[in-house]
Design an enzyme around this catalytic site. Structure first.
Site, PDB file in Angstrom:
ATOM      1  N   ARG A  53     -91.194 112.233  80.938  1.00 20.83           N
ATOM      2  CA  ARG A  53     -92.346 111.334  80.751  1.00 20.83           C
ATOM      3  C   ARG A  53     -92.894 110.823  82.075  1.00 20.83           C
ATOM      4  O   ARG A  53     -94.102 110.807  82.296  1.00 20.83           O
ATOM      5  CB  ARG A  53     -91.974 110.144  79.867  1.00 20.83           C
ATOM      6  CG  ARG A  53     -92.023 110.416  78.398  1.00 20.83           C
ATOM      7  CD  ARG A  53     -91.845 109.114  77.643  1.00 20.83           C
ATOM      8  NE  ARG A  53     -90.679 108.391  78.150  1.00 20.83           N
ATOM      9  CZ  ARG A  53     -89.574 108.155  77.458  1.00 20.83           C
ATOM     10  NH1 ARG A  53     -89.492 108.565  76.221  1.00 20.83           N
ATOM     11  NH2 ARG A  53     -88.573 107.510  77.983  1.00 20.83           N
ATOM     12  N   THR A  54     -92.011 110.366  82.946  1.00 20.13           N
ATOM     13  CA  THR A  54     -92.465 109.795  84.213  1.00 20.13           C
ATOM     14  C   THR A  54     -93.139 110.850  85.077  1.00 20.13           C
ATOM     15  O   THR A  54     -94.230 110.633  85.610  1.00 20.13           O
ATOM     16  CB  THR A  54     -91.288 109.141  84.962  1.00 20.13           C
ATOM     17  OG1 THR A  54     -90.717 108.134  84.128  1.00 20.13           O
ATOM     18  CG2 THR A  54     -91.737 108.506  86.260  1.00 20.13           C
ATOM     19  N   LYS A  81     -77.583 122.386  98.186  1.00 14.21           N
ATOM     20  CA  LYS A  81     -76.741 122.862  99.283  1.00 14.21           C
ATOM     21  C   LYS A  81     -76.448 121.757 100.295  1.00 14.21           C
ATOM     22  O   LYS A  81     -75.910 122.026 101.358  1.00 14.21           O
ATOM     23  CB  LYS A  81     -77.424 124.035 100.009  1.00 14.21           C
ATOM     24  CG  LYS A  81     -77.634 125.251  99.128  1.00 14.21           C
ATOM     25  CD  LYS A  81     -78.126 126.455  99.921  1.00 14.21           C
ATOM     26  CE  LYS A  81     -79.506 126.226 100.475  1.00 14.21           C
ATOM     27  NZ  LYS A  81     -80.063 127.424 101.150  1.00 14.21           N
ATOM     28  N   ARG A 103     -88.493 109.634  92.348  1.00 14.48           N
ATOM     29  CA  ARG A 103     -87.584 109.244  91.271  1.00 14.48           C
ATOM     30  C   ARG A 103     -86.207 109.705  91.727  1.00 14.48           C
ATOM     31  O   ARG A 103     -86.012 110.880  92.030  1.00 14.48           O
ATOM     32  CB  ARG A 103     -87.988 109.923  89.966  1.00 14.48           C
ATOM     33  CG  ARG A 103     -87.035 109.745  88.804  1.00 14.48           C
ATOM     34  CD  ARG A 103     -87.123 108.318  88.254  1.00 14.48           C
ATOM     35  NE  ARG A 103     -86.331 108.162  87.070  1.00 14.48           N
ATOM     36  CZ  ARG A 103     -86.822 107.813  85.883  1.00 14.48           C
ATOM     37  NH1 ARG A 103     -88.094 107.579  85.727  1.00 14.48           N
ATOM     38  NH2 ARG A 103     -86.019 107.693  84.856  1.00 14.48           N
ATOM     39  N   HIS A 133     -87.931  99.968  88.603  1.00 14.57           N
ATOM     40  CA  HIS A 133     -88.887 100.950  88.088  1.00 14.57           C
ATOM     41  C   HIS A 133     -90.223 100.224  88.025  1.00 14.57           C
ATOM     42  O   HIS A 133     -90.712  99.869  86.952  1.00 14.57           O
ATOM     43  CB  HIS A 133     -88.450 101.432  86.713  1.00 14.57           C
ATOM     44  CG  HIS A 133     -89.096 102.712  86.271  1.00 14.57           C
ATOM     45  ND1 HIS A 133     -90.408 103.039  86.550  1.00 14.57           N
ATOM     46  CD2 HIS A 133     -88.603 103.753  85.569  1.00 14.57           C
ATOM     47  CE1 HIS A 133     -90.697 104.213  86.017  1.00 14.57           C
ATOM     48  NE2 HIS A 133     -89.607 104.672  85.427  1.00 14.57           N
TER      49      HIS A 133
END
Length: 167
Positions: A53-54, A81, A103, A133
């Site tokens: 969604r974000t 890595k 995010r 958030h």
């Protein structure tokens, strides 16, 4: 304001201004008009954890505002890595990024990116672990303000705050 890292950093006036812009953008979208305010800019979405969604919300909004969008996902990248956040940011800056949306599962990762001197690009926090958030908080505030305006019989929520509201 260069970065949006946490709503606690916003003044009351800055928060109301952001909410007013969101209200205006919703009106523009409802009228099927476009705003190309990001035309010629490249926004890089740095997603170090999954969030459908974000990510899609940001990508859709960025495109509606005229930005070129580059999506980065940690899975399948050199992060697996051991590439650091610093190295990733500097690599993506080299492709002419104008802003980062990040995010990350680690609390404070957007702050590190914005404040460590690795890049001078604006950073928007799209959620960092259990810390903050801010974009979701602002979206919640938009909804509450719309409700309050309807409840109070106002034509528009613009210029109003959330005084007297309780969640």
């Amino acid at each position: 304001m260069k970065h949006l890292l946490d709503t606690r950093e916003l003044t009351r006036e800055e928060a109301i201004e952001i909410l007013d812009v969101a209200d205006y953008m919703a009106q523009v979208k409802a009228e099927n008009r476009t705003l190309n305010v990001l035309n010629g800019k490249t926004v890089v979405n740095l997603f170090f954890e999954d969030s459908t969604r974000t990510r899609l919300s940001f990508e859709s909004a960025e495109k509606r505002l005229g930005a070129a969008v580059t999506n980065f996902s940690a899975s399948g990248s050199s992060v697996s890595k051991g590439e650091s956040l610093k190295d990733t940011a500097q690599t993506l800056k080299a492709i002419a990024a104008d802003a980062f949306v990040i995010r990350h599962s680690a609390s404070g990762a957007p702050q590190r990116l914005a404040e460590a001197g690795w890049t001078d690009i604006p950073v928007l926090n799209a959620g960092d672990g259990t810390h903050a958030h801010p974009t979701q908080a602002l979206l919640d505030a938009v909804s509450l303000r719309q409700y309050k305006a309807e409840r109070d019989g106002l034509d528009s929520p613009r210029g109003t705050d959330l005084s007297g509201m309780r969640v």
